[in-house]
Design a protein around this motif. Structure first.
Motif, PDB file in Angstrom:
ATOM      1  N   TYR A 187       0.840  -1.229   0.102  1.00 16.97           N
ATOM      2  CA  TYR A 187      -0.222  -0.024  -0.018  1.00 16.97           C
ATOM      3  C   TYR A 187       0.979   1.124  -0.026  1.00 16.97           C
ATOM      4  CZ  TYR A 187      -3.103   3.474   1.605  1.00 16.97           C
ATOM      5  OH  TYR A 187      -3.883   4.785   1.542  1.00 16.97           O
ATOM      6  N   GLU A 188       1.970   1.281   0.693  1.00 16.24           N
ATOM      7  CA  GLU A 188       2.660   2.391   1.187  1.00 16.24           C
ATOM      8  C   GLU A 188       3.403   2.796  -0.253  1.00 16.24           C
ATOM      9  OE1 GLU A 188       5.260   1.986   4.426  1.00 16.24           O
ATOM     10  OE2 GLU A 188       3.462   1.995   5.636  1.00 16.24           O
ATOM     11  N   LYS A 189       3.975   1.757  -1.047  1.00 13.46           N
ATOM     12  CA  LYS A 189       4.548   1.734  -2.428  1.00 13.46           C
ATOM     13  C   LYS A 189       3.604   2.540  -3.292  1.00 13.46           C
ATOM     14  CE  LYS A 189       6.632  -1.122  -5.990  1.00 13.46           C
ATOM     15  NZ  LYS A 189       7.673  -0.135  -6.362  1.00 13.46           N
ATOM     16  N   GLY A 190       2.222   1.840  -3.333  1.00 14.37           N
ATOM     17  CA  GLY A 190       1.303   2.496  -4.210  1.00 14.37           C
ATOM     18  C   GLY A 190       1.026   4.145  -4.117  1.00 14.37           C
ATOM     19  N   VAL A 191       0.957   4.272  -2.664  1.00 17.64           N
ATOM     20  CA  VAL A 191       0.939   5.733  -2.486  1.00 17.64           C
ATOM     21  C   VAL A 191       1.820   6.597  -2.863  1.00 17.64           C
ATOM     22  CG1 VAL A 191       0.600   7.371  -0.381  1.00 17.64           C
ATOM     23  CG2 VAL A 191      -0.658   5.269  -0.443  1.00 17.64           C
ATOM     24  N   LYS A 192       3.131   6.077  -2.711  1.00 16.39           N
ATOM     25  CA  LYS A 192       4.368   6.819  -2.960  1.00 16.39           C
ATOM     26  C   LYS A 192       4.456   6.966  -4.449  1.00 16.39           C
ATOM     27  CE  LYS A 192       9.318   6.777  -2.549  1.00 16.39           C
ATOM     28  NZ  LYS A 192      10.485   6.085  -1.753  1.00 16.39           N
ATOM     29  N   GLU A 193       4.192   6.069  -5.271  1.00 19.30           N
ATOM     30  CA  GLU A 193       4.216   5.927  -6.705  1.00 19.30           C
ATOM     31  C   GLU A 193       3.089   6.491  -7.393  1.00 19.30           C
ATOM     32  OE1 GLU A 193       5.676   2.264  -8.128  1.00 19.30           O
ATOM     33  OE2 GLU A 193       7.576   2.452  -6.782  1.00 19.30           O
ATOM     34  N   ARG A 194       1.954   6.627  -6.616  1.00 20.82           N
ATOM     35  CA  ARG A 194       0.552   7.243  -7.072  1.00 20.82           C
ATOM     36  C   ARG A 194       0.151   6.229  -8.266  1.00 20.82           C
ATOM     37  NH1 ARG A 194       1.343  13.642  -7.801  1.00 20.82           N
ATOM     38  NH2 ARG A 194       1.724  14.206  -5.720  1.00 20.82           N
ATOM     39  N   LYS A 195       0.253   4.914  -7.928  1.00 25.33           N
ATOM     40  CA  LYS A 195      -0.285   3.729  -8.676  1.00 25.33           C
ATOM     41  C   LYS A 195      -0.749   2.672  -7.618  1.00 25.33           C
ATOM     42  CE  LYS A 195       1.094   1.337 -12.731  1.00 25.33           C
ATOM     43  NZ  LYS A 195       2.294   0.980 -13.840  1.00 25.33           N
ATOM     44  N   LYS A 196      -2.068   2.573  -7.688  1.00 18.76           N
ATOM     45  CA  LYS A 196      -2.870   1.636  -6.749  1.00 18.76           C
ATOM     46  C   LYS A 196      -2.709   0.436  -7.519  1.00 18.76           C
ATOM     47  CE  LYS A 196      -7.283   0.865  -4.696  1.00 18.76           C
ATOM     48  NZ  LYS A 196      -8.544   1.308  -4.409  1.00 18.76           N
ATOM     49  N   SER A 197      -2.260  -0.523  -6.698  1.00 17.60           N
ATOM     50  CA  SER A 197      -2.402  -2.157  -7.136  1.00 17.60           C
ATOM     51  C   SER A 197      -2.545  -2.929  -5.963  1.00 17.60           C
ATOM     52  CB  SER A 197      -1.158  -2.319  -8.102  1.00 17.60           C
ATOM     53  OG  SER A 197      -0.069  -2.247  -6.985  1.00 17.60           O
ATOM     54  N   GLY A 198      -2.626  -4.305  -6.295  1.00 15.55           N
ATOM     55  CA  GLY A 198      -3.064  -5.218  -5.204  1.00 15.55           C
ATOM     56  C   GLY A 198      -2.985  -6.574  -5.569  1.00 15.55           C
ATOM     57  N   THR A 199      -3.362  -7.619  -4.831  1.00 17.99           N
ATOM     58  CA  THR A 199      -3.424  -8.986  -5.116  1.00 17.99           C
ATOM     59  C   THR A 199      -4.260  -9.737  -4.364  1.00 17.99           C
ATOM     60  OG1 THR A 199      -2.251 -10.971  -5.536  1.00 17.99           O
ATOM     61  CG2 THR A 199      -1.536  -9.730  -3.771  1.00 17.99           C
ATOM     62  N   THR A 200      -5.247 -10.568  -4.903  1.00 12.73           N
ATOM     63  CA  THR A 200      -5.880 -11.300  -4.201  1.00 12.73           C
ATOM     64  C   THR A 200      -4.938 -12.488  -3.616  1.00 12.73           C
ATOM     65  OG1 THR A 200      -6.346 -13.244  -5.780  1.00 12.73           O
ATOM     66  CG2 THR A 200      -7.711 -11.265  -5.552  1.00 12.73           C
ATOM     67  N   ALA A 201      -5.497 -13.180  -2.369  1.00 12.27           N
ATOM     68  CA  ALA A 201      -4.575 -14.000  -1.502  1.00 12.27           C
ATOM     69  C   ALA A 201      -5.353 -15.233  -1.172  1.00 12.27           C
ATOM     70  CB  ALA A 201      -3.872 -13.637  -0.909  1.00 12.27           C
ATOM     71  N   SER A 202      -5.169 -16.347  -1.376  1.00  9.64           N
ATOM     72  CA  SER A 202      -5.897 -17.773  -0.664  1.00  9.64           C
ATOM     73  C   SER A 202      -4.893 -18.332  -0.112  1.00  9.64           C
ATOM     74  CB  SER A 202      -6.583 -18.366  -1.789  1.00  9.64           C
ATOM     75  OG  SER A 202      -7.937 -17.758  -2.077  1.00  9.64           O
ATOM     76  N   ILE A 203      -4.715 -18.525   1.118  1.00 12.55           N
ATOM     77  CA  ILE A 203      -3.448 -19.150   1.733  1.00 12.55           C
ATOM     78  C   ILE A 203      -3.950 -20.425   2.672  1.00 12.55           C
ATOM     79  CG2 ILE A 203      -1.471 -18.832   3.530  1.00 12.55           C
ATOM     80  CD1 ILE A 203      -1.860 -15.866   2.604  1.00 12.55           C
ATOM     81  N   PHE A 204      -3.143 -21.462   2.560  1.00 15.25           N
ATOM     82  CA  PHE A 204      -3.445 -22.555   3.188  1.00 15.25           C
ATOM     83  C   PHE A 204      -2.245 -22.985   4.209  1.00 15.25           C
ATOM     84  CE2 PHE A 204      -2.681 -27.189   3.638  1.00 15.25           C
ATOM     85  CZ  PHE A 204      -3.817 -27.605   4.222  1.00 15.25           C
ATOM     86  N   PHE A 205      -2.654 -23.229   5.376  1.00 15.49           N
ATOM     87  CA  PHE A 205      -1.542 -23.512   6.382  1.00 15.49           C
ATOM     88  C   PHE A 205      -2.053 -24.629   7.110  1.00 15.49           C
ATOM     89  CE2 PHE A 205       0.433 -22.649  10.532  1.00 15.49           C
ATOM     90  CZ  PHE A 205       1.741 -22.990  10.127  1.00 15.49           C
ATOM     91  N   LEU A 206      -1.045 -25.800   7.472  1.00 14.64           N
ATOM     92  CA  LEU A 206      -1.368 -26.796   8.256  1.00 14.64           C
ATOM     93  C   LEU A 206      -0.010 -26.973   9.112  1.00 14.64           C
ATOM     94  CD1 LEU A 206      -3.417 -30.004   7.400  1.00 14.64           C
ATOM     95  CD2 LEU A 206      -0.860 -30.259   7.952  1.00 14.64           C
TER      96      LEU A 206
END
Length: 240
Positions: free
Chosen positions: A97-116
């Motif tokens: 998020y901070e990188k996107g604010v600094k570069e004025r370029k909003k981006s992101g990713t979905t995430a599905s995480i499995f932990f056992l």
């Protein structure tokens, strides 16, 4: 405990670069089976989405998985490990998020995480990638963090296009609220982590069969035959 796994990622039929990233490893921790798997689907357009999905995997591996020996020496329990994993996910969100604010370029990713660890599993979900799991002849799945699901929760009538509007993604907002799921394995169980391009071409009965068989090569062929335009990625695990 025995583990079977399959992995698949493909750019789809849309002719664009693959913004999905996946990762899956298993090992032993304090003499118990431990597994970490994740699928990430970049959003926000190229190259921002691709950067976010790749960086999230880097954070999960470098910020959590690579420290297992240290955690073992510290004697951390399974629940404490899950707290560490959740912290890394939230830290990743802050950094992206901070990188996107600094570069004025909003981006992101979905995430599905499995932990056992041993027989206790934990699931984390952000966005509209999904985890399906089959246990005892029943199929379960994580809920999408979309406007469609939000309207249903509020007893409002959703529109079809609302399914494509994300309420959250890792890196697109200052703070993150993942959905959490957990359980204990009491019998052989199959899990499938899927980006939206991988599950969209199929109905629930077909996904159930793939969750049983783990035939991701066939899943890929059929998805491409049905002209799926989006990137498609999947990890299948069977634990018995």
């Amino acid at each position: 405990m025995k583990v079977k796994r399959q992995k698949m990622t493909n750019p789809g039929c849309g002719g664009r670069e693959n913004q999905d990233y996946i990762w899956c490893k298993y090992n032993t921790y304090q003499g118990k089976l431990i597994i970490l798997a994740a699928v990430c689907d970049g959003v926000g357009g190229e190259p921002g989405g691709q950067y976010a999905s790749k960086r999230l995997i880097d954070y999960l591996v470098g910020g959590f998985w690579s420290h297992l020996n240290q955690y073992e020496e510290e004697g951390l329990s399974g629940s404490q490990l899950f707290e560490k994993l959740t912290h890394v996910l939230c830290y990743s969100n802050e950094q992206l998020y901070e990188k996107g604010v600094k570069e004025r370029k909003k981006s992101g990713t979905t995430a599905s995480i499995f932990f056992l660890i041993d027989k206790k599993y934990y699931l984390l979900n952000v966005g509209d990638s999904r985890i399906y799991w089959k246990c005892g002849g029943r199929m379960y799945r994580t809920k999408d963090q979309t406007l469609y699901e939000e309207k249903k929760r509020m007893n409002k009538v959703p529109k079809e296009d609302d399914a494509h509007i994300l309420m959250q993604s890792v890196g697109s907002q200052k703070s993150l609220q993942p959905d959490y799921y957990s359980g204990v394995l009491t019998q052989p169980t199959s899990f499938m982590l899927m980006t939206d391009g991988a599950y969209r071409p199929f109905d629930q009965k077909e996904i159930y069969r793939y969750c049983c068989s783990g035939d991701l090569a066939h899943l890929r062929r059929i998805a491409l035959k049905r002209k799926e335009q989006d990137n498609l990625s999947c990890i299948w695990l069977q634990i018995s």
